[in-house]
Scaffold this motif. Structure first.
Motif, PDB file in Angstrom:
ATOM      1  N   LEU A 110       0.806  -1.218   0.000  1.00  0.00           N
ATOM      2  CA  LEU A 110       0.000   0.000   0.000  1.00  0.00           C
ATOM      3  C   LEU A 110       0.845   1.277   0.000  1.00  0.00           C
ATOM      4  CD1 LEU A 110      -2.886   0.966  -0.102  1.00  0.00           C
ATOM      5  CD2 LEU A 110      -2.969   0.823   2.383  1.00  0.00           C
ATOM      6  N   PRO A 111       1.884   1.404   0.831  1.00  0.00           N
ATOM      7  CA  PRO A 111       2.674   2.639   0.782  1.00  0.00           C
ATOM      8  C   PRO A 111       3.278   2.891  -0.606  1.00  0.00           C
ATOM      9  CG  PRO A 111       3.228   1.402   2.748  1.00  0.00           C
ATOM     10  CD  PRO A 111       2.349   0.511   1.903  1.00  0.00           C
TER      11      PRO A 111
ATOM     12  N   ILE B  17       0.535   3.868  -3.189  1.00  0.00           N
ATOM     13  CA  ILE B  17       0.081   5.251  -3.009  1.00  0.00           C
ATOM     14  C   ILE B  17       1.130   6.227  -3.524  1.00  0.00           C
ATOM     15  CG2 ILE B  17      -0.483   7.033  -1.290  1.00  0.00           C
ATOM     16  CD1 ILE B  17      -1.723   4.724   0.390  1.00  0.00           C
TER      17      ILE B  17
ATOM     18  N   TYR C 230       7.203   8.515   3.450  1.00  0.00           N
ATOM     19  CA  TYR C 230       6.001   8.570   4.287  1.00  0.00           C
ATOM     20  C   TYR C 230       5.425   9.988   4.340  1.00  0.00           C
ATOM     21  CZ  TYR C 230       6.355   3.778   5.985  1.00  0.00           C
ATOM     22  OH  TYR C 230       6.375   2.418   6.076  1.00  0.00           O
TER      23      TYR C 230
ATOM     24  N   ILE D 213       3.522  10.429   1.163  1.00  0.00           N
ATOM     25  CA  ILE D 213       2.244   9.720   1.240  1.00  0.00           C
ATOM     26  C   ILE D 213       1.240  10.530   2.048  1.00  0.00           C
ATOM     27  CG2 ILE D 213       1.096   7.684   2.209  1.00  0.00           C
ATOM     28  CD1 ILE D 213       3.702   6.139   1.475  1.00  0.00           C
TER      29      ILE D 213
ATOM     30  N   LEU E 213      -2.336  11.927   0.652  1.00  0.00           N
ATOM     31  CA  LEU E 213      -3.610  11.503   1.229  1.00  0.00           C
ATOM     32  C   LEU E 213      -4.377  12.651   1.864  1.00  0.00           C
ATOM     33  CD1 LEU E 213      -2.623   8.108   2.877  1.00  0.00           C
ATOM     34  CD2 LEU E 213      -3.812   8.500   0.712  1.00  0.00           C
TER      35      LEU E 213
ATOM     36  N   CYS F 122      -8.861   9.727   4.093  1.00  0.00           N
ATOM     37  CA  CYS F 122      -7.636   9.128   3.557  1.00  0.00           C
ATOM     38  C   CYS F 122      -7.908   7.856   2.761  1.00  0.00           C
ATOM     39  CB  CYS F 122      -6.660   8.814   4.681  1.00  0.00           C
ATOM     40  SG  CYS F 122      -6.045  10.280   5.510  1.00  0.00           S
ATOM     41  N   ALA F 123      -8.895   7.072   3.177  1.00  0.00           N
ATOM     42  CA  ALA F 123      -9.183   5.818   2.477  1.00  0.00           C
ATOM     43  C   ALA F 123      -9.612   6.085   1.038  1.00  0.00           C
ATOM     44  CB  ALA F 123     -10.249   5.025   3.222  1.00  0.00           C
TER      45      ALA F 123
ATOM     46  N   ALA G 286      -6.596   7.325  -0.957  1.00  0.00           N
ATOM     47  CA  ALA G 286      -5.693   6.224  -1.302  1.00  0.00           C
ATOM     48  C   ALA G 286      -6.263   5.409  -2.447  1.00  0.00           C
ATOM     49  CB  ALA G 286      -5.455   5.336  -0.085  1.00  0.00           C
ATOM     50  N   ALA G 287      -7.547   5.107  -2.378  1.00  0.00           N
ATOM     51  CA  ALA G 287      -8.185   4.319  -3.440  1.00  0.00           C
ATOM     52  C   ALA G 287      -8.096   5.036  -4.781  1.00  0.00           C
ATOM     53  CB  ALA G 287      -9.634   4.032  -3.074  1.00  0.00           C
TER      54      ALA G 287
ATOM     55  N   LEU H   8      -5.855   7.266  -5.761  1.00  0.00           N
ATOM     56  CA  LEU H   8      -4.463   7.256  -6.226  1.00  0.00           C
ATOM     57  C   LEU H   8      -4.082   5.897  -6.813  1.00  0.00           C
ATOM     58  CD1 LEU H   8      -2.790   9.209  -3.308  1.00  0.00           C
ATOM     59  CD2 LEU H   8      -2.825   9.912  -5.701  1.00  0.00           C
ATOM     60  N   ILE H   9      -4.491   4.831  -6.147  1.00  0.00           N
ATOM     61  CA  ILE H   9      -4.152   3.485  -6.625  1.00  0.00           C
ATOM     62  C   ILE H   9      -4.843   3.191  -7.951  1.00  0.00           C
ATOM     63  CG2 ILE H   9      -4.396   1.018  -6.106  1.00  0.00           C
ATOM     64  CD1 ILE H   9      -3.959   1.860  -3.120  1.00  0.00           C
TER      65      ILE H   9
END
Length: 108
Positions: free
Chosen positions: A34-35, A38, A78, A81, A85, A90-91, A94-95, A97-98
């Motif tokens: 995940l890191p 992102i 970090y 990131i 975010l 943040c969730a 993150a989604a 960005l991915i």
């Protein structure tokens, strides 16, 4: 570690080289953690399957314990990131960005 910074890390996985080759064909992006997904960059080492050896884990963690370039690069990653975010939802950030990175990695 400074307050507000996550602990350094290395992501070890199993050690089967055959499965690694199989999964590399399935994976379309450059990263699986995940890191790294992102950031779109290698913030933490991904020691996947047969690459996860005691020597490799030792090498990466030893570099992080020293107050040197590897540690600073991970802390900078970090911070990047956290900036990507933001502070709200943040969730979802993150989604998004991915998904964008996955779409950019698709062959056209």
């Amino acid at each position: 570690r400074p307050a507000g910074h996550p602990a350094g890390g290395v992501l070890p996985h199993g050690r089967q080289q055959v499965l690694y080759r199989f999964y590399r064909r399935l994976l379309k992006g450059d990263y699986v953690t995940l890191p790294n997904l992102i950031a779109g960059a290698p913030v933490i080492p991904e020691l996947l399957m047969h690459l996860c050896t005691p020597q490799a884990v030792d090498q990466h963690l030893t570099a992080l314990l020293a107050d040197g370039d590897s540690r600073q690069a991970q802390l900078d990653g970090y911070r990047q990131i956290a900036a990507l975010l933001g502070e709200d939802d943040c969730a979802s950030a993150a989604a998004e960005l991915i998904v964008k990175q996955a779409q950019a990695a698709r062959p056209r």
